[in-house]
Design a protein around this motif. Structure first.
Motif, PDB file in Angstrom:
ATOM      1  N   MET A   1       0.841  -1.173   0.000  1.00 37.71           N
ATOM      2  CA  MET A   1       0.000   0.000   0.000  1.00 37.71           C
ATOM      3  C   MET A   1       0.891   1.243   0.000  1.00 37.71           C
ATOM      4  N   SER A   2       0.576   2.186  -0.860  1.00 32.65           N
ATOM      5  CA  SER A   2       1.359   3.412  -0.905  1.00 32.65           C
ATOM      6  C   SER A   2       0.495   4.590  -0.463  1.00 32.65           C
ATOM      7  N   LEU A   3       1.150   5.596   0.002  1.00 31.14           N
ATOM      8  CA  LEU A   3       0.464   6.802   0.459  1.00 31.14           C
ATOM      9  C   LEU A   3       0.623   7.882  -0.596  1.00 31.14           C
ATOM     10  N   ASN A   4      -0.505   8.411  -1.032  1.00 33.42           N
ATOM     11  CA  ASN A   4      -0.452   9.521  -1.981  1.00 33.42           C
ATOM     12  C   ASN A   4      -0.094  10.784  -1.210  1.00 33.42           C
ATOM     13  N   THR A   5       0.981  11.430  -1.582  1.00 35.15           N
ATOM     14  CA  THR A   5       1.411  12.628  -0.856  1.00 35.15           C
ATOM     15  C   THR A   5       1.236  13.908  -1.657  1.00 35.15           C
ATOM     16  N   GLU A   6       0.837  13.796  -2.913  1.00 35.62           N
ATOM     17  CA  GLU A   6       0.622  14.978  -3.737  1.00 35.62           C
ATOM     18  C   GLU A   6      -0.739  14.887  -4.426  1.00 35.62           C
ATOM     19  N   TYR A   7      -1.429  16.027  -4.470  1.00 34.54           N
ATOM     20  CA  TYR A   7      -2.779  16.059  -5.027  1.00 34.54           C
ATOM     21  C   TYR A   7      -2.903  17.218  -6.011  1.00 34.54           C
ATOM     22  N   PRO A   8      -3.367  16.933  -7.216  1.00 34.51           N
ATOM     23  CA  PRO A   8      -3.572  18.025  -8.178  1.00 34.51           C
ATOM     24  C   PRO A   8      -4.856  18.789  -7.847  1.00 34.51           C
ATOM     25  N   PHE A   9      -4.867  20.062  -8.192  1.00 32.34           N
ATOM     26  CA  PHE A   9      -6.067  20.885  -7.983  1.00 32.34           C
ATOM     27  C   PHE A   9      -6.241  21.842  -9.153  1.00 32.34           C
ATOM     28  N   THR A  10      -7.442  22.381  -9.259  1.00 32.44           N
ATOM     29  CA  THR A  10      -7.757  23.424 -10.234  1.00 32.44           C
ATOM     30  C   THR A  10      -8.401  24.581  -9.490  1.00 32.44           C
ATOM     31  N   LEU A  11      -7.775  25.746  -9.552  1.00 31.69           N
ATOM     32  CA  LEU A  11      -8.327  26.914  -8.873  1.00 31.69           C
ATOM     33  C   LEU A  11      -9.618  27.359  -9.556  1.00 31.69           C
ATOM     34  N   PRO A  12     -10.587  27.827  -8.779  1.00 32.48           N
ATOM     35  CA  PRO A  12     -11.854  28.295  -9.380  1.00 32.48           C
ATOM     36  C   PRO A  12     -11.655  29.435 -10.380  1.00 32.48           C
ATOM     37  N   LYS A  13     -10.844  30.423 -10.027  1.00 29.24           N
ATOM     38  CA  LYS A  13     -10.607  31.559 -10.941  1.00 29.24           C
ATOM     39  C   LYS A  13      -9.224  31.463 -11.581  1.00 29.24           C
ATOM     40  N   GLY A  14      -8.208  31.286 -10.793  1.00 29.60           N
ATOM     41  CA  GLY A  14      -6.854  31.170 -11.303  1.00 29.60           C
ATOM     42  C   GLY A  14      -5.971  32.321 -10.879  1.00 29.60           C
ATOM     43  N   TYR A  15      -4.695  32.036 -10.852  1.00 32.75           N
ATOM     44  CA  TYR A  15      -3.691  33.027 -10.484  1.00 32.75           C
ATOM     45  C   TYR A  15      -3.198  33.724 -11.752  1.00 32.75           C
ATOM     46  N   VAL A  16      -3.233  35.046 -11.744  1.00 37.07           N
ATOM     47  CA  VAL A  16      -2.741  35.830 -12.874  1.00 37.07           C
ATOM     48  C   VAL A  16      -1.369  36.366 -12.486  1.00 37.07           C
ATOM     49  N   ASP A  17      -0.339  35.914 -13.205  1.00 40.45           N
ATOM     50  CA  ASP A  17       1.017  36.345 -12.853  1.00 40.45           C
ATOM     51  C   ASP A  17       1.303  37.755 -13.369  1.00 40.45           C
ATOM     52  N   GLU A  18       2.500  38.225 -13.134  1.00 43.24           N
ATOM     53  CA  GLU A  18       2.842  39.604 -13.477  1.00 43.24           C
ATOM     54  C   GLU A  18       2.866  39.876 -14.973  1.00 43.24           C
ATOM     55  N   GLU A  19       2.922  38.808 -15.777  1.00 41.25           N
ATOM     56  CA  GLU A  19       2.849  38.971 -17.235  1.00 41.25           C
ATOM     57  C   GLU A  19       1.419  38.817 -17.747  1.00 41.25           C
ATOM     58  N   GLY A  20       0.478  38.607 -16.848  1.00 42.86           N
ATOM     59  CA  GLY A  20      -0.914  38.466 -17.242  1.00 42.86           C
ATOM     60  C   GLY A  20      -1.321  37.055 -17.615  1.00 42.86           C
ATOM     61  N   VAL A  21      -0.443  36.084 -17.367  1.00 41.87           N
ATOM     62  CA  VAL A  21      -0.745  34.685 -17.695  1.00 41.87           C
ATOM     63  C   VAL A  21      -1.586  34.074 -16.578  1.00 41.87           C
ATOM     64  N   LEU A  22      -2.645  33.386 -16.971  1.00 42.54           N
ATOM     65  CA  LEU A  22      -3.544  32.730 -16.017  1.00 42.54           C
ATOM     66  C   LEU A  22      -3.056  31.315 -15.735  1.00 42.54           C
ATOM     67  N   HIS A  23      -2.976  30.976 -14.443  1.00 42.33           N
ATOM     68  CA  HIS A  23      -2.567  29.639 -14.012  1.00 42.33           C
ATOM     69  C   HIS A  23      -3.664  29.070 -13.121  1.00 42.33           C
ATOM     70  N   ARG A  24      -4.245  27.964 -13.523  1.00 37.57           N
ATOM     71  CA  ARG A  24      -5.330  27.366 -12.718  1.00 37.57           C
ATOM     72  C   ARG A  24      -4.956  26.001 -12.154  1.00 37.57           C
ATOM     73  N   GLU A  25      -4.103  25.249 -12.844  1.00 32.23           N
ATOM     74  CA  GLU A  25      -3.758  23.896 -12.409  1.00 32.23           C
ATOM     75  C   GLU A  25      -2.566  23.943 -11.462  1.00 32.23           C
ATOM     76  N   GLY A  26      -2.634  23.130 -10.418  1.00 35.55           N
ATOM     77  CA  GLY A  26      -1.528  23.095  -9.473  1.00 35.55           C
ATOM     78  C   GLY A  26      -1.459  21.771  -8.745  1.00 35.55           C
ATOM     79  N   VAL A  27      -0.476  21.681  -7.868  1.00 32.65           N
ATOM     80  CA  VAL A  27      -0.269  20.478  -7.058  1.00 32.65           C
ATOM     81  C   VAL A  27       0.025  20.925  -5.628  1.00 32.65           C
TER      82      VAL A  27
END
Length: 118
Positions: A1-27
């Motif tokens: 049996m292994s333990l999952n230690t990382e979980y992917p997520f999707t932000l509802p709106k998303g992070y907009v970086d300083e260049e204006g790029v939208l990032h929604r997927e993360g871990v």
């Protein structure tokens, strides 16, 4: 049996970086005791206890799109709904039943009972 230690997520709106790029997927990885203890030594937390959550999330969110390293500044710049989502996500994977993630649409709000601690 292994333990999952990382979980992917999707932000509802998303992070907009300083260049204006939208990032929604993360871990997010499971937190360690150190992740919750270390922020208590930070002066920003001594001034405002709520800042501990910002530091903890910056430590456990390992990826956010192609935005590079996730820092406290990254977390500070999240939309409030995304910040709340990550807080709930943290509670679910660390203290709740992560299997609830399998039945949810990416970025959808957590059922109240799933995000409750206890």
């Amino acid at each position: 049996m292994s333990l999952n230690t990382e979980y992917p997520f999707t932000l509802p709106k998303g992070y907009v970086d300083e260049e204006g790029v939208l990032h929604r997927e993360g871990v997010m990885r499971l937190a360690t005791a150190r992740d919750e203890i270390e922020p208590l030594r930070d002066n920003r937390v001594k001034d405002n206890e709520a800042y501990a959550t910002v530091i903890v999330l910056a430590r456990v969110v390992t990826e956010l799109g192609t935005s590079g390293r996730v820092t406290t500044r990254t977390i500070e710049r999240l939309f409030a709904s995304d910040y709340r989502y990550l807080q709930d996500f943290y509670r679910v994977i660390n203290f709740g039943d992560p299997s609830v993630l399998q039945s949810m649409e990416p970025g959808s709000p957590f059922p109240e009972e799933a995000a409750a601690v206890g």
